[in-house]
Design a protein around this motif. Structure first.
Motif, PDB file in Angstrom:
ATOM      1  N   GLU A 204      -3.739  -2.016  -0.679  1.00 60.74           N
ATOM      2  CA  GLU A 204      -3.085  -1.208  -1.788  1.00 60.74           C
ATOM      3  C   GLU A 204      -2.771  -2.145  -3.189  1.00 60.74           C
ATOM      4  N   ILE A 205      -2.997  -3.527  -2.786  1.00 58.79           N
ATOM      5  CA  ILE A 205      -2.986  -4.292  -3.749  1.00 58.79           C
ATOM      6  C   ILE A 205      -4.350  -4.538  -4.592  1.00 58.79           C
ATOM      7  N   LEU A 206      -5.469  -4.372  -3.762  1.00 60.84           N
ATOM      8  CA  LEU A 206      -6.689  -4.558  -4.444  1.00 60.84           C
ATOM      9  C   LEU A 206      -6.985  -3.243  -5.057  1.00 60.84           C
ATOM     10  N   SER A 207      -6.301  -2.109  -4.672  1.00 57.16           N
ATOM     11  CA  SER A 207      -6.452  -0.807  -5.356  1.00 57.16           C
ATOM     12  C   SER A 207      -5.613  -0.594  -6.241  1.00 57.16           C
ATOM     13  N   TYR A 208      -4.559  -1.486  -6.609  1.00 56.37           N
ATOM     14  CA  TYR A 208      -3.506  -1.262  -7.636  1.00 56.37           C
ATOM     15  C   TYR A 208      -2.555  -0.028  -7.368  1.00 56.37           C
ATOM     16  N   GLU A 209      -2.435   0.032  -5.830  1.00 54.33           N
ATOM     17  CA  GLU A 209      -1.263   1.150  -5.590  1.00 54.33           C
ATOM     18  C   GLU A 209       0.063   0.440  -5.398  1.00 54.33           C
ATOM     19  N   PRO A 210       0.995   1.242  -5.259  1.00 51.98           N
ATOM     20  CA  PRO A 210       2.309   0.384  -5.217  1.00 51.98           C
ATOM     21  C   PRO A 210       2.404  -0.226  -4.057  1.00 51.98           C
ATOM     22  N   VAL A 211       3.108  -1.415  -3.981  1.00 46.52           N
ATOM     23  CA  VAL A 211       3.688  -2.247  -3.099  1.00 46.52           C
ATOM     24  C   VAL A 211       4.872  -1.889  -2.414  1.00 46.52           C
ATOM     25  N   SER A 212       4.879  -1.987  -1.108  1.00 50.41           N
ATOM     26  CA  SER A 212       6.112  -1.906  -0.335  1.00 50.41           C
ATOM     27  C   SER A 212       6.454  -2.499   0.821  1.00 50.41           C
TER      28      SER A 212
END
Ligand code: ADP
Ligand code: MG
Length: 328
Positions: A204-212
């Motif tokens: 998700e970091i590579l695809s610029y989605e929210p981190v959690s």
């Protein structure tokens, strides 16, 4: 010029701290001893001895200006996280803080065993972890990370260089360090950032989605894979290849890699290395996973079932036949 990116970051960064920031010279109270313990882009860590007590510490010298920008708040955030985690024994302790014109110095509990990275990649079998070692250390990592997550803090840089040991031989306990990328996560602000080391970061970091908090759980999967096998599951020859491997989430669970390791360990890894963050086990769930709660006598180990492994040719064929697994 307050960019959108900076505003986003600040909403998640904690800058209120309680530790007194000392302005007298650090060298009045400490002697530097031995060589550097480590170094990153903006920090140097050196071993030191407090003059008054002769106690050993690790001093982390953090530059306040980075790439021409004032980053004092980032350092305050790192301090605030260490304060918030004070009650947990697996997060490195913060003893004192000093400030000079250009630097902030964190005086940290000294972890004499160094990075678990060294044991992960050890050629020598005496130095490499046994599965029982890994189980004990992963429990400790999870206990520390579960504490952070209960307090809505994500580490975002969990990797074998940031997990230290109180002693190496005999094998001591873990200390989580380096809260330079840590953030507070809440329901209001979404954090989207490209950060961390590709080898260990979640898709998700590579695809610029929210981190959690699930972002950390991916990294714990990578970390555990390395502690068990000595191999980095997604590392490619080039950075681009590593990115591709992570974004596909294909993991090699073959018997060749996992020979002598328990089936439960593989099940544990599979519960973490899911592409979809919502499918990953939480730190609390991991702590009740059978792998961490079954004694060694009742674990069944993976053995190589293939009978034709005599020549290099045959080895190649048998490997290409066992397709790596793609989750989700
Ligand atoms: P950076 O943000 O530059 O990565 P870290 O906090 O990770 O800084 O410190 C860099 C390295 O210094 C670590 O990977 C570790 O090898 C060493 N180090 C950091 N803190 C300690 C400590 N408390 N005790 C012993 N070594 C440490
Ligand atoms: Mg680090």
């Amino acid at each position: 010029s307050s960019s959108k990116k900076n505003n986003n970051n600040n909403s998640a960064v904690m800058t209120k701290i309680h530790t007194e920031i000392r302005t007298e010279p650090f060298m009045n109270n400490y002697d530097l001893v031995g060589k550097e313990l480590g170094r990153g882009k903006f920090a140097v860590v050196k071993k030191c001895v407090e003059k008054a007590t002769q106690n050993e510490y690790a001093a982390k010298f953090l530059r306040k200006r980075r790439k021409g920008a004032d980053c004092r708040n980032d350092v305050l955030n790192e301090i605030a996280v260490l304060e918030a985690a004070k009650a947990n024994p697996y997060v490195v302790g913060l003893h004192e803080v000093y400030e000079t014109r250009h630097e902030i110095i964190l005086v940290l509990e000294y972890a004499a065993g160094g990075e678990i990275f060294n044991q992960c990649v050890a050629e020598d079998d005496d130095e490499a972890f046994t599965e029982d070692d890994v189980i004990r250390l992963v429990r400790q990592i999870l206990t520390g990370v579960a504490f952070l997550h209960r307090n809505n803090i994500v580490h975002l840089d969990l990797k074998p260089q940031n997990i230290l040991l109180t002693s190496a031989q005999p094998l001591g306990d873990i200390r989580i360090v380096d809260f330079g990328l840590s953030r507070q996560v809440d329901n209001k602000s979404e954090v989207r950032e490209i950060l961390g080391t590709p080898e260990y970061v979640a898709p998700e970091i590579l695809s610029y989605e929210p981190v959690s908090t699930a972002t950390d759980m991916w990294s714990i999967g990578v970390l555990t894979y390395m502690m068990l096998t000595g191999d980095s599951p997604f590392l490619g020859d080039e950075k681009q290849k590593t990115y591709l491997n992570v974004s596909k989430g294909i993991v090699d669970y073959s018997e060749e890699v996992f020979e002598g390791i328990s089936h439960l360990a593989v099940e544990f890894l599979k519960s973490l290395l899911h592409l979809d963050p919502s499918n990953r086990a939480t730190a609390q769930e991991c702590l009740s996973h059978p792998w961490l709660n079954t004694d060694s006598s009742s674990r069944t180990l993976i053995t190589i079932t293939s009978t034709t492994t005599s020549t290099a040719d045959e080895l190649e064929t048998s490997q290409s036949e066992s397709e790596p697994e793609s989750p989700d």
